[in-house]
Design a protein around this motif. Structure first.
Motif, mmCIF file in Angstrom:
data_model
loop_
_atom_site.group_PDB
_atom_site.id
_atom_site.type_symbol
_atom_site.label_atom_id
_atom_site.label_comp_id
_atom_site.label_asym_id
_atom_site.label_seq_id
_atom_site.Cartn_x
_atom_site.Cartn_y
_atom_site.Cartn_z
ATOM 1 N N ILE A 5 0.838 -1.197 0.000
ATOM 2 C CA ILE A 5 0.000 0.000 0.000
ATOM 3 C C ILE A 5 0.872 1.245 0.000
ATOM 4 O O ILE A 5 1.990 1.234 0.504
ATOM 5 C CB ILE A 5 -0.981 0.065 1.206
ATOM 6 C CG1 ILE A 5 -0.249 0.102 2.546
ATOM 7 C CG2 ILE A 5 -1.992 -1.053 1.136
ATOM 8 C CD1 ILE A 5 -1.157 0.341 3.757
ATOM 9 N N ALA A 6 0.322 2.306 -0.572
ATOM 10 C CA ALA A 6 0.915 3.635 -0.459
ATOM 11 C C ALA A 6 -0.028 4.416 0.445
ATOM 12 O O ALA A 6 -1.250 4.258 0.370
ATOM 13 C CB ALA A 6 1.014 4.298 -1.822
ATOM 14 N N SER A 17 -3.452 5.621 -0.231
ATOM 15 C CA SER A 17 -3.436 6.309 -1.529
ATOM 16 C C SER A 17 -3.636 5.332 -2.671
ATOM 17 O O SER A 17 -4.222 5.674 -3.686
ATOM 18 C CB SER A 17 -2.105 7.021 -1.753
ATOM 19 O OG SER A 17 -1.832 7.920 -0.734
ATOM 20 N N GLY A 18 -3.098 4.135 -2.520
ATOM 21 C CA GLY A 18 -3.188 3.143 -3.578
ATOM 22 C C GLY A 18 -2.780 1.776 -3.081
ATOM 23 O O GLY A 18 -2.184 1.641 -2.015
ATOM 24 N N SER A 21 -1.480 -4.084 -7.159
ATOM 25 C CA SER A 21 -2.213 -5.231 -7.677
ATOM 26 C C SER A 21 -1.489 -6.538 -7.319
ATOM 27 O O SER A 21 -0.290 -6.653 -7.519
ATOM 28 C CB SER A 21 -2.345 -5.099 -9.191
ATOM 29 O OG SER A 21 -3.112 -6.153 -9.701
ATOM 30 N N GLY A 22 -2.229 -7.488 -6.767
ATOM 31 C CA GLY A 22 -1.669 -8.788 -6.406
ATOM 32 C C GLY A 22 -0.967 -8.824 -5.065
ATOM 33 O O GLY A 22 -0.500 -9.877 -4.633
ATOM 34 N N SER A 23 -0.885 -7.687 -4.385
ATOM 35 C CA SER A 23 -0.195 -7.635 -3.089
ATOM 36 C C SER A 23 -1.053 -8.250 -1.988
ATOM 37 O O SER A 23 -2.242 -8.539 -2.168
ATOM 38 C CB SER A 23 0.123 -6.188 -2.726
ATOM 39 O OG SER A 23 -1.089 -5.478 -2.460
ATOM 40 N N SER A 24 -0.453 -8.414 -0.836
ATOM 41 C CA SER A 24 -1.160 -8.906 0.344
ATOM 42 C C SER A 24 -2.353 -8.003 0.674
ATOM 43 O O SER A 24 -3.448 -8.484 0.976
ATOM 44 C CB SER A 24 -0.176 -8.965 1.519
ATOM 45 O OG SER A 24 -0.773 -9.417 2.683
ATOM 46 N N ALA A 25 -2.150 -6.693 0.598
ATOM 47 C CA ALA A 25 -3.230 -5.738 0.884
ATOM 48 C C ALA A 25 -4.352 -5.857 -0.134
ATOM 49 O O ALA A 25 -5.536 -5.793 0.211
ATOM 50 C CB ALA A 25 -2.681 -4.318 0.908
ATOM 51 N N ASP A 26 -3.997 -6.029 -1.408
ATOM 52 C CA ASP A 26 -4.990 -6.182 -2.470
ATOM 53 C C ASP A 26 -5.828 -7.429 -2.225
ATOM 54 O O ASP A 26 -7.063 -7.393 -2.275
ATOM 55 C CB ASP A 26 -4.280 -6.256 -3.823
ATOM 56 C CG ASP A 26 -5.228 -6.406 -5.003
ATOM 57 O OD1 ASP A 26 -6.347 -5.841 -4.962
ATOM 58 O OD2 ASP A 26 -4.844 -7.069 -5.986
ATOM 59 N N GLY A 91 10.077 -3.464 -3.290
ATOM 60 C CA GLY A 91 9.726 -3.329 -4.691
ATOM 61 C C GLY A 91 8.229 -3.371 -4.908
ATOM 62 O O GLY A 91 7.748 -3.251 -6.021
ATOM 63 N N MET A 92 7.462 -3.536 -3.833
ATOM 64 C CA MET A 92 6.015 -3.571 -3.948
ATOM 65 C C MET A 92 5.428 -2.174 -3.868
ATOM 66 O O MET A 92 4.231 -2.009 -3.779
ATOM 67 C CB MET A 92 5.406 -4.438 -2.832
ATOM 68 C CG MET A 92 5.752 -5.896 -2.906
ATOM 69 S SD MET A 92 5.219 -6.650 -4.441
ATOM 70 C CE MET A 92 3.453 -6.523 -4.285
ATOM 71 N N SER A 93 6.274 -1.150 -3.925
ATOM 72 C CA SER A 93 5.770 0.206 -3.741
ATOM 73 C C SER A 93 5.146 0.791 -4.999
ATOM 74 O O SER A 93 4.431 1.762 -4.935
ATOM 75 C CB SER A 93 6.883 1.124 -3.248
ATOM 76 O OG SER A 93 7.930 1.139 -4.188
ATOM 77 N N ALA A 94 5.407 0.210 -6.163
ATOM 78 C CA ALA A 94 4.806 0.739 -7.392
ATOM 79 C C ALA A 94 3.317 0.423 -7.374
ATOM 80 O O ALA A 94 2.918 -0.725 -7.304
ATOM 81 C CB ALA A 94 5.465 0.100 -8.615
#
Length: 125
Positions: A5-6, A17-18, A21-26, A91-94
């Motif tokens: 997440i951002a 903020s965002g 896609s595909g992350s733990s938060a998503d 690297g998950m910050s994008a």
């Protein structure tokens, strides 16, 4: 690592903020515009973004609980949701997407749009 997440601060609140896609938060269902209430059992209150990011960050593969509030008087009854998330490799910050109904061309909602939505919600509370 983080959880994908951002975040940003607006009016003393920490907002998502965002979401990558595909992350733990998503996968857990966290959406842009959610208000971060606590991380790892620590209330974020009026903590700054750097402090909250430090709470979220940790060893990739470790787990952290992130509690968010979604909704308001204007948008509906606020709901608090606790998410148990797995930290991921750096690297998950994008950010590739924010909640589907909030996406703009390019797959994200600018933070300015989210800030305007939050101001609008506050005007109606």
């Amino acid at each position: 690592g983080g959880v994908g997440i951002a975040i940003h601060e607006l009016g003393g609140k920490i907002l998502v903020s965002g979401v990558k896609s595909g992350s733990s938060a998503d996968k857990a269902g966290i959406k842009g515009g959610d208000r971060v209430v606590s991380v790892g059992g620590h209330a974020v209150g009026k903590k700054n973004v750097a402090h909250v990011q430090a709470l979220i960050s940790g060893t990739p593969g470790s787990r952290i609980q992130v509690e968010v509030t979604r909704g308001s008087v204007f948008w509906g009854v606020p709901t608090q949701i606790k998410h148990d998330l797995t930290r991921q490799l750096p690297g998950m910050s994008a950010i590739q997407k924010v909640g589907k109904s909030q996406t703009k061309p390019g797959g994200f909602t600018p933070a300015a749009d989210l800030r305007e939505r939050e101001r609008e919600r506050e005007r109606h509370t």
